[in-house]
Design a protein around this motif. Structure first.
Motif, short mmCIF file in Angstrom:
data_model
loop_
_atom_site.label_atom_id
_atom_site.label_comp_id
_atom_site.label_asym_id
_atom_site.label_seq_id
_atom_site.Cartn_x
_atom_site.Cartn_y
_atom_site.Cartn_z
N ALA A 140 -23.14 -3.22 -54.85
CA ALA A 140 -23.84 -4.32 -55.52
C ALA A 140 -25.19 -4.58 -54.88
N GLN A 141 -25.26 -4.36 -53.57
CA GLN A 141 -26.52 -4.54 -52.85
C GLN A 141 -27.58 -3.57 -53.39
N SER A 142 -27.17 -2.30 -53.58
CA SER A 142 -28.13 -1.31 -54.08
C SER A 142 -28.56 -1.65 -55.50
N ILE A 143 -27.60 -2.05 -56.32
CA ILE A 143 -27.94 -2.37 -57.71
C ILE A 143 -28.93 -3.54 -57.72
N ARG A 144 -28.64 -4.50 -56.91
CA ARG A 144 -29.50 -5.69 -56.84
C ARG A 144 -30.91 -5.31 -56.39
#
Ligand code: NAD
Ligand code: UDX
Length: 466
Positions: A140-144
């Motif tokens: 989710a961090q990368s997507i964000r």
């Protein structure tokens, strides 16, 4: 409060298709658009003959019949769907990497990243992006980061909402889930997004079963759930080998231990090995993550679940050759079932593929029957292994639509999928039409041992000494 009116789902596969069909059925006021880059798959979802849907799941065509064209739409216009939606589910495939760093272990996130970039590029308003695909912890961090980098001031929220449905029971699992898991960031924006998604599920799922957590717990829970489930199968399969030596009966053991409420009766069915698109991939991913954090013992521990499964598939195939007087060269062997479990047309990682490949290396002549799997799929699965040429696979393997034709004149029959119809066959007729001694290998322990032995079969099942 945010109220969702338009949902888009990227990926019209085994998860995206059934999940969105059920959301659309339960929320007639929400427009649900499922998009995919595969024109063929979308055309099949739109086929007026519901028997041609790309996925076979009991009960699915009824749900699609109700919602399709009303508030459920399938199309290839990914950008249009993104633009229109308030909430976007990412449900694309996340297979094991086949190249580069982490090859054979890590999850390949290229499709997920593409989705994130596409959302960021075409969005003109605020969006809630929901991870439905199974992803490594901290994705989710990368997507964000990708969304924020291209956001032009728009607000994006990322939620994790892993899917726990099992194939073959997808519709009933979706209608009546053990739980729904939603992870979101702790900031107010994140919590508002969580509430918006809770409200969708709460239309048909009891609120006590909707669990909200922090986003990393949600991501890691999915990998953990699959690892625990697969571990149960590998554990009982390990005991099956011990049963075959000792004379204990693995199904009796499963019953005996399963009645202990701390252990429980489910997922203790000994088999030729687990298959499916999730277990192996997700455990490998977990192992990879553990190793990348330097947690060698943790990685080794979970990796053993996979090793045991490989052993189980190999053991089953070896036993066929051993029992057939150490040679199957030129012998007809019927492979009953190609799907990785009953009630699905999915064959990804099916044990049947590996058993067949082993027997083909021994030059057996295989006749395959599966009630839901197409011939092209069987050949594609074997070709994908690259063990021999495509011509040779087509020469050595026949796929037939009539089960009795598959078994007629065979030296051995191997049951690889637990299709209910196999139990109802006229096994007397099968026996009469086979070469003698007639060997029957039950990789799913579905046949009545005493009955088939009384017919004259040389019978072998998992976890039971013949
Ligand atoms: P699938 O291969 O059946 O479907 C994925 C679909 O996504 C394909 O049709 C593909 O064409 C499409 N796609 C890929 N990239 C795209 C893009 N950029 N734009 C549009 N479409 C794109 O996969 P699946 O079995 O549905 O699994 C999807 C995810 O759900 C995986 O992460 C998997 O781990 C997870 N999951 C699967 C199951 C299961 O039982 N199959 C259960 C729970 C979770
Ligand atoms: C799995 C998880 O169950 C599901 O929650 C997750 O969302 C996706 O992965 P699936 O792979 O569709 O679902 O099927 P599952 O019922 O878990 O079976 C996986 C494999 O294990 C099959 O090959 C099945 O035959 C085998 N299995 C299962 C056994 O051999 N014995 C058992 O007792 C249970």
């Amino acid at each position: 409060e945010t109220r969702i009116k338009h949902i888009a789902c990227i990926g019209a596969g085994y998860v995206g298709g059934p999940t969105m069909a059920v959301i659309a059925q339960k929320c007639p006021d929400i427009k649900v658009t499922v998009v995919d880059i595969s024109r063929e798959r979308i055309a099949e979802w739109n086929d007026s003959n519901l028997d041609n849907l790309p996925i076979y799941e009991p009960g699915l065509k009824e749900v699609v019949a109700e919602a399709r064209g009303r508030n459920l739409f399938f199309c290839t216009d990914v950008e249009g769907a993104i633009r229109e939606a308030d909430m976007i589910f990412i449900s694309v495939n996340t297979p094991t990497k086949t190249y580069g760093v982490g090859k054979g272990m890590a999850a390949d996130l290229k499709y997920v990243e593409l989705c994130a970039r596409q959302i960021a590029n075409v969005a003109t308003g605020n969006k809630i992006v929901v991870e439905k695909s199974t992803l490594p912890v901290r994705t989710a961090q990368s997507i964000r980061t990708i969304l924020d980098a291209e956001s032009n001031g728009l607000q994006f929220q990322v939620l994790s909402n892993p899917e726990f449905l099992a194939e073959g029971t997808a519709v009933s699992d979706l209608l009546n889930p053990d739980r729904v898991l939603i992870g979101g960031s702790e900031e107010e924006g994140g919590q508002a997004a969580v509430r918006a998604l809770v409200e969708i599920y709460a239309r048909w799922v009891d609120r006590s079963k909707i669990l909200t957590t922090n986003i990393w717990s949600s991501e890691l829970s999915k990998l953990t759930a699959n690892a625990f489930l697969a571990q149960r199968v590998s554990s009982i399969n390990a005991i099956s080998a011990l049963c075959e030596k000792s004379g204990a009966d693995v199904d009796e053991i499963a019953r005996a231990i399963g009645m202990d409420s701390r252990i429980g009766p489910k997922f203790l069915k000994a088999s030729v090995g687990f298959g499916g698109s999730c277990f192996q991939k997700d455990i490998l991913n977990l192992v990879y993550i553990a190793r990348s954090y330097g947690l060698t013992e943790v990685a080794d521990y979970w990796e053993q679940v996979i090793s045991m499964n490989d052993y189980q598939k190999r053991r089953f195939a070896e036993n066929i050759v051993n029992r057939l007087f150490n040679t199957v060269s030129g012998k007809k062997i019927a492979i009953m079932g190609w799907a990785f479990k009953k009630d699905t047309n999915d064959t990804r990682e099916s044990a049947a593929i590996y058993v067949a490949d082993y027997l083909l290396n021994e030059q057996a002549e295989l006749w395959v029957y599966d009630p839901k799997v197409k011939a092209e799929r069987v050949y594609a699965d074997l070709d994908y292994l690259n063990t021999r040429g495509e011509d040779e696979n087509r020469k050595l393997v026949k796929v037939v639509r009539d089960p009795y034709e598959a078994m007629q004149g065979a030296h051995a029959v191997a049951v690889l999928t637990e299709w209910d119809e196999f139990k109802a066959y006229d096994w007397q007729r099968v026996y009469d039409d086979m070469k003698k001694p007639a060997f029957l290998f039950d990789g799913r322990n579905i046949l009545d041992r005493n009955k088939v032995k009384a017919l004259g079969f040389e019978f072998e099942a998992i976890g039971y000494r013949s």
